[in-house]
Design a protein around this motif. Structure first.
Motif, mmCIF file in Angstrom:
data_model
loop_
_atom_site.group_PDB
_atom_site.id
_atom_site.type_symbol
_atom_site.label_atom_id
_atom_site.label_comp_id
_atom_site.label_asym_id
_atom_site.label_seq_id
_atom_site.Cartn_x
_atom_site.Cartn_y
_atom_site.Cartn_z
ATOM 1 N N ASP A 209 -1.579 -13.007 -11.418
ATOM 2 C CA ASP A 209 -0.814 -11.854 -11.912
ATOM 3 C C ASP A 209 0.000 -11.226 -10.786
ATOM 4 O OD1 ASP A 209 -1.814 -12.188 -14.438
ATOM 5 O OD2 ASP A 209 -3.305 -10.583 -14.299
ATOM 6 N N VAL A 210 -0.579 -11.162 -9.586
ATOM 7 C CA VAL A 210 0.130 -10.610 -8.430
ATOM 8 C C VAL A 210 1.408 -11.406 -8.167
ATOM 9 C CG1 VAL A 210 0.023 -10.343 -5.918
ATOM 10 C CG2 VAL A 210 -1.879 -9.559 -7.341
ATOM 11 N N TYR A 211 1.304 -12.744 -8.243
ATOM 12 C CA TYR A 211 2.471 -13.604 -8.021
ATOM 13 C C TYR A 211 3.556 -13.278 -9.042
ATOM 14 C CZ TYR A 211 5.258 -17.866 -7.333
ATOM 15 O OH TYR A 211 6.277 -18.748 -7.084
ATOM 16 N N ALA A 212 3.178 -13.148 -10.307
ATOM 17 C CA ALA A 212 4.151 -12.859 -11.361
ATOM 18 C C ALA A 212 4.839 -11.522 -11.116
ATOM 19 C CB ALA A 212 3.467 -12.868 -12.719
ATOM 20 N N VAL A 213 4.085 -10.516 -10.643
ATOM 21 C CA VAL A 213 4.685 -9.219 -10.338
ATOM 22 C C VAL A 213 5.678 -9.359 -9.188
ATOM 23 C CG1 VAL A 213 4.236 -6.885 -9.508
ATOM 24 C CG2 VAL A 213 2.748 -7.893 -11.226
ATOM 25 N N GLY A 214 5.347 -10.189 -8.191
ATOM 26 C CA GLY A 214 6.276 -10.424 -7.088
ATOM 27 C C GLY A 214 7.581 -11.031 -7.563
ATOM 28 N N VAL A 215 7.486 -12.004 -8.484
ATOM 29 C CA VAL A 215 8.692 -12.607 -9.054
ATOM 30 C C VAL A 215 9.473 -11.562 -9.841
ATOM 31 C CG1 VAL A 215 9.559 -14.362 -10.652
ATOM 32 C CG2 VAL A 215 7.648 -14.900 -9.136
ATOM 33 N N LEU A 216 8.756 -10.740 -10.587
ATOM 34 C CA LEU A 216 9.383 -9.673 -11.362
ATOM 35 C C LEU A 216 10.130 -8.714 -10.444
ATOM 36 C CD1 LEU A 216 9.458 -8.764 -14.336
ATOM 37 C CD2 LEU A 216 7.478 -7.343 -13.877
ATOM 38 N N LEU A 217 9.520 -8.350 -9.317
ATOM 39 C CA LEU A 217 10.148 -7.442 -8.367
ATOM 40 C C LEU A 217 11.408 -8.066 -7.773
ATOM 41 C CD1 LEU A 217 10.078 -4.780 -6.869
ATOM 42 C CD2 LEU A 217 8.509 -5.800 -5.204
ATOM 43 N N TYR A 218 11.336 -9.360 -7.443
ATOM 44 C CA TYR A 218 12.518 -10.060 -6.922
ATOM 45 C C TYR A 218 13.661 -9.983 -7.931
ATOM 46 C CZ TYR A 218 15.569 -13.804 -5.279
ATOM 47 O OH TYR A 218 16.656 -14.527 -4.853
ATOM 48 N N GLU A 219 13.340 -10.221 -9.190
ATOM 49 C CA GLU A 219 14.364 -10.222 -10.242
ATOM 50 C C GLU A 219 14.985 -8.836 -10.395
ATOM 51 O OE1 GLU A 219 14.762 -11.815 -14.848
ATOM 52 O OE2 GLU A 219 12.827 -11.828 -13.826
ATOM 53 N N MET A 220 14.191 -7.776 -10.262
ATOM 54 C CA MET A 220 14.716 -6.422 -10.379
ATOM 55 C C MET A 220 15.626 -6.080 -9.194
ATOM 56 S SD MET A 220 11.103 -4.740 -11.600
ATOM 57 C CE MET A 220 11.643 -3.042 -11.672
ATOM 58 N N LEU A 221 15.266 -6.574 -8.007
ATOM 59 C CA LEU A 221 16.036 -6.274 -6.803
ATOM 60 C C LEU A 221 17.339 -7.054 -6.735
ATOM 61 C CD1 LEU A 221 13.097 -6.218 -4.221
ATOM 62 C CD2 LEU A 221 14.410 -4.244 -4.998
ATOM 63 N N THR A 222 17.381 -8.245 -7.333
ATOM 64 C CA THR A 222 18.547 -9.124 -7.185
ATOM 65 C C THR A 222 19.300 -9.363 -8.481
ATOM 66 O OG1 THR A 222 17.262 -11.139 -7.599
ATOM 67 C CG2 THR A 222 17.354 -10.331 -5.319
ATOM 68 N N GLY A 223 18.650 -9.181 -9.612
ATOM 69 C CA GLY A 223 19.290 -9.453 -10.888
ATOM 70 C C GLY A 223 19.183 -10.884 -11.347
ATOM 71 N N VAL A 224 18.548 -11.735 -10.561
ATOM 72 C CA VAL A 224 18.373 -13.146 -10.938
ATOM 73 C C VAL A 224 16.935 -13.553 -10.682
ATOM 74 C CG1 VAL A 224 20.771 -13.742 -10.432
ATOM 75 C CG2 VAL A 224 19.034 -13.984 -8.639
ATOM 76 N N LYS A 225 16.524 -14.655 -11.309
ATOM 77 C CA LYS A 225 15.192 -15.200 -11.056
ATOM 78 C C LYS A 225 15.219 -16.016 -9.774
ATOM 79 C CE LYS A 225 14.238 -15.328 -15.995
ATOM 80 N NZ LYS A 225 14.096 -16.150 -17.197
ATOM 81 N N PRO A 226 14.124 -16.048 -9.029
ATOM 82 C CA PRO A 226 14.137 -16.727 -7.722
ATOM 83 C C PRO A 226 14.290 -18.235 -7.842
ATOM 84 C CG PRO A 226 11.924 -15.993 -8.282
ATOM 85 C CD PRO A 226 12.837 -15.385 -9.287
ATOM 86 N N HIS A 227 13.722 -18.836 -8.873
ATOM 87 C CA HIS A 227 13.790 -20.286 -9.047
ATOM 88 C C HIS A 227 14.535 -20.586 -10.334
ATOM 89 C CE1 HIS A 227 11.218 -20.630 -5.651
ATOM 90 N NE2 HIS A 227 10.108 -20.253 -6.261
ATOM 91 N N GLN A 228 15.645 -21.267 -10.242
ATOM 92 C CA GLN A 228 16.440 -21.600 -11.403
ATOM 93 C C GLN A 228 16.728 -23.093 -11.411
ATOM 94 O OE1 GLN A 228 19.569 -18.759 -12.475
ATOM 95 N NE2 GLN A 228 19.059 -17.590 -10.634
ATOM 96 N N ALA A 229 16.728 -23.680 -12.595
ATOM 97 C CA ALA A 229 16.976 -25.114 -12.738
ATOM 98 C C ALA A 229 17.363 -25.377 -14.189
ATOM 99 C CB ALA A 229 15.743 -25.928 -12.345
ATOM 100 N N ASP A 230 17.645 -26.639 -14.472
ATOM 101 C CA ASP A 230 18.109 -27.016 -15.811
ATOM 102 C C ASP A 230 16.977 -27.199 -16.808
ATOM 103 O OD1 ASP A 230 20.712 -26.994 -14.927
ATOM 104 O OD2 ASP A 230 20.685 -29.102 -14.342
#
Length: 682
Positions: A209-230
């Motif tokens: 859950d902590v990891y997911a919150v970290g990803v969520l925080l990254y997305e809020m700070l940047t507007g994009v998800k950290p890992h993107q692919a097809d």
């Protein structure tokens, strides 16, 4: 929302559930969300007359009795998680095969909506929003629960400013069920927020859950998800093999300690992450305090938060960015084309199979630095020479293959010999279940009984291992007996303060519903008059209890009865509830029996108040004194002294003697003062 892809009015369409009343209580309204495992509807609780959200499981899941059993247990666990940042679970039921969960309805937006609108966000605002999310997760982790599907769609932003996390327990229920499938287990989660350990072996703890919150925080700070692919599988690959980039690579104004906070929460090695949401919440508050004080650089905070340096791993494999055997991945409820902005809960096999994850690329010493590129060795041009053909190794490979196959077959046979299948004893009595388990060569163990709306008291509602699961021969099967439906009595609250009643309701495992006020002649103002349902009624856990608080006696308008009949006045006032006191007195102007005055005679009063009526007895009467035989002047003087008027009349026998012979009215007659008395003289 456990597979919810959007939070909007999805319309009625041909949905047969819309308009249906579940469990005779919840009238299903419009769809508000849809996902891979369930559909969420706005509904009306007909019993308590309130709006709720009803999540209805898809029929494929609701048809599995073992899933139903586990889902019920997890729903109870979620219902016991009481926190102001957690969407409350009110009820759970099964209406003719329709498995549903009743939750608090939170009108407003999701964090996904806010990210689309406002991201990239100011770090202070992002941390302000993430704090209540972590507070909810901290409460869950403290209670031994894991969310497993933290994502923006599950963070609800109410219109009144409250922030609530939804879907505690559902992903856990699906995990517990699907990890026992014949395919070796299915991983439930949303791929963009899956921690590496969930991708690799399907095992989760609070750090996931902590990891997911970290990803969520990254997305809020940047507007994009950290890992993107097809494709989802490529995103999952990146979680395992690539660090989450530093947010400052996209937003250079972010302080280094904010990068360190994200790096700590999203460390691929879970041992480097905060142990649970409570620890991460403390770290977030430290960072937010630094931001609030305008701190640009804080080397000590950065050093505390930045995860340790990892050694570069040796790697000789070619990294292509594609995972083998993508057909082993399926998306529950997803479109044919992967759309990261409409991402749903994903079902994936744990990648413990050798072919499921390609060779791990090198990790770098510094967080988020690009991979080290090693150029190929330079080979000088040489003349082409005849090369001796190499001896074929095909035979050797075939031999190795045969040996490995034989070894695997032997191990499989040995494993099969060690295990047997857990017999199904669901719905049986304790004695029947014990006999069946013992007959199967297993040890019977009685676990802690639990409440159940589905299974009768004393019957088996669940086992561990579950029916059909593998269990070591001679192993132990723990049986969970049903306590029957969980019911709690409404406490007696009359005459107590609202605060006392709130505590009594909470102690009874019920919840406080609507508080209203009403007049009461018997209960003091501010004290509780009654509840709905009444005291002693047996209800399900967390059922809302409406409370009526006294406003005191109802005010009564006072009517002025001055000059009117005293009898009518007294009768009317007493009928209104007043206490009437009557005081009579003589009055020369007010007729006897009429009200001379009333106190009070205006305004309002309440039952029991005293009203005084002064009632006329008419004029006061006095006896006409004896004056016969007196001389005229003496009689006149005596009558006037007594308050009477005097009229002298000479009788027909008047001879001038001036003696009184008769009086009219007669002597001794009771008359008011001022009455004219006629004396006859001779």
């Amino acid at each position: 929302m456990g597979g919810v892809v959007e939070r909007t009015d999805l319309g009625r369409g041909d949905d047969p559930l819309i308009g249906r009343v579940l469990d005779g209580r919840y009238e299903v309204g419009q769809k508000i969300a849809r996902g891979g495992m369930a559909t969420v509807y706005q509904a009306r609780d007909l019993r308590l007359d309130r709006t709720v959200a009803v999540k209805v499981m898809h029929s494929g899941l609701a048809d599995d009795p073992e899933f139903v059993s586990r889902f019920e247990r997890e729903a109870r666990s979620a219902a016991r998680l009481s926190h102001h940042n957690v969407v409350s679970v009110f009820d759970q039921g099964d209406d003719r095969g329709t498995l549903f969960l009743v939750m608090e309805y939170v009108p407003g937006l999701t964090l996904r909506d806010l990210i689309r609108k406002d991201a990239p966000m100011d770090p202070g605002k992002a941390l302000e929003l993430i704090e209540p999310v972590l507070a909810a997760l901290a409460a869950a982790h403290g209670a031994g629960m894991i969310h497993r599907d933290v994502k923006p769609e599950n963070v609800l932003l109410a219109d009144d400013g409250r922030i609530k996390v939804a879907d505690f327990g559902l992903a856990r229920a699906v995990n517990a069920e699907t990890q026992h499938t014949a395919t070796g287990g299915v991983l439930i989660g949303t791929v963009s927020y899956l921690s590496p350990e969930l991708v690799v072996d399907g095992k989760a703890d609070a750090r996931s859950d902590v990891y997911a919150v970290g990803v969520l925080l990254y997305e809020m700070l940047t507007g994009v998800k950290p890992h993107q692919a097809d494709s989802p599988i490529q995103v999952a690959y990146k979680h395992v093999h690539e660090d989450v980039p530093a947010p400052s690579l996209r937003e250079p104004a972010l302080p280094a300690y904010v990068d360190a906070l994200v790096a700590r929460a999203t460390a691929r090695d879970r041992d480097l992450r905060p142990s649970d949401a409570r620890v991460l919440l403390h770290q977030v508050r430290r960072v937010r305090q630094a931001l609030d004080h305008g701190v640009v650089e804080d080397p000590e905070l950065y050093a505390d938060l930045m995860p340790g340096v990892r050694p570069i791993a040796e790697d000789t494999g070619e990294v292509t960015g594609e995972l083998e055997r993508e057909d082993r991945i399926s998306i529950l409820g997803a479109d044919d084309v992967y759309d990261q902005d409409r991402e749903v809960t994903t079902a994936m096999p744990p990648s413990g199979v050798a072919t499921a994850v390609p060779p791990r690329p090198p990790q770098n010493l510094a967080h988020n630095q690009p991979p080290r590129v090693v150029p190929p060795p330079v080979v000088a041009d040489e003349p082409r020479r005849f090369q001796q053909p190499k001896r074929s190794r095909r035979g050797l490979f075939l031999l190795i293959g045969v040996l490995v196959t034989a070894l695997l077959v032997g191990i499989s046979a040995w494993q099969l010999g060690r295990y047997t299948t857990t017999p199904s004893v669901i719905s049986l009595s304790q004695s029947a279940a014990k006999a069946k388990i013992t007959k199967a060569g297993l040890t019977f163990k009685l676990g802690k009984a639990e409440y159940s709306e589905k299974y009768t008291k004393g019957s088996v509602m669940d086992t561990d291992p579950a029916p059909g699961d593998k269990v070591s021969k001679g192993g132990t099967v723990t049986v969970i007996l049903s306590l029957g439906p969980e019911r709690h009595a409404v406490p007696t609250v009359r005459g107590k303060t609202l605060e006392e009643v709130q505590q009594l309701i909470a102690d009874a495992d019920l919840s406080l519903g609507e508080v209203t006020q009403a007049y009461s002649d018997l209960v003091d103002e501010g004290m509780v008059v009654t509840t709905d349902p009444k005291a002693g009624t047996l209800l399900k856990r967390d059922t809302a209890i409406d409370v009526v608080v006294s406003k005191g006696p109802k005010p009564i308008d006072i009517t002025d009865w001055t000059g009117k009949s005293a009898k009518q006045a007294q009768k009317s006032l007493e009928k209104q509830g007043f206490k009437v006191t009557v005081d009579e007195q003589f009055d020369d102007t007010i007729t006897k029996g009429k009200v001379i005055s009333q106190t009070p005679n205006t305004g309002q009063g309440v039952k029991g108040d005293e009203i005084t009526l002064v009632v006329s007895k008419g004029p006061e009467l006095f006896a006409i004194p004896h004056v016969r035989g007196l001389r005229t002047n003496d009689a006149r003087q005596k009558l006037e002294d007594a308050g009477f008027k005097v009229k002298v009349h000479h009788s027909s026998l008047f001879v001038g003697a001036n003696y009184v012979v008769t009086v009219s009215p007669g002597e001794g007659t009771m008359v008011p003062k001022g009455t004219t008395v006629t004396i006859n003289v001779v």
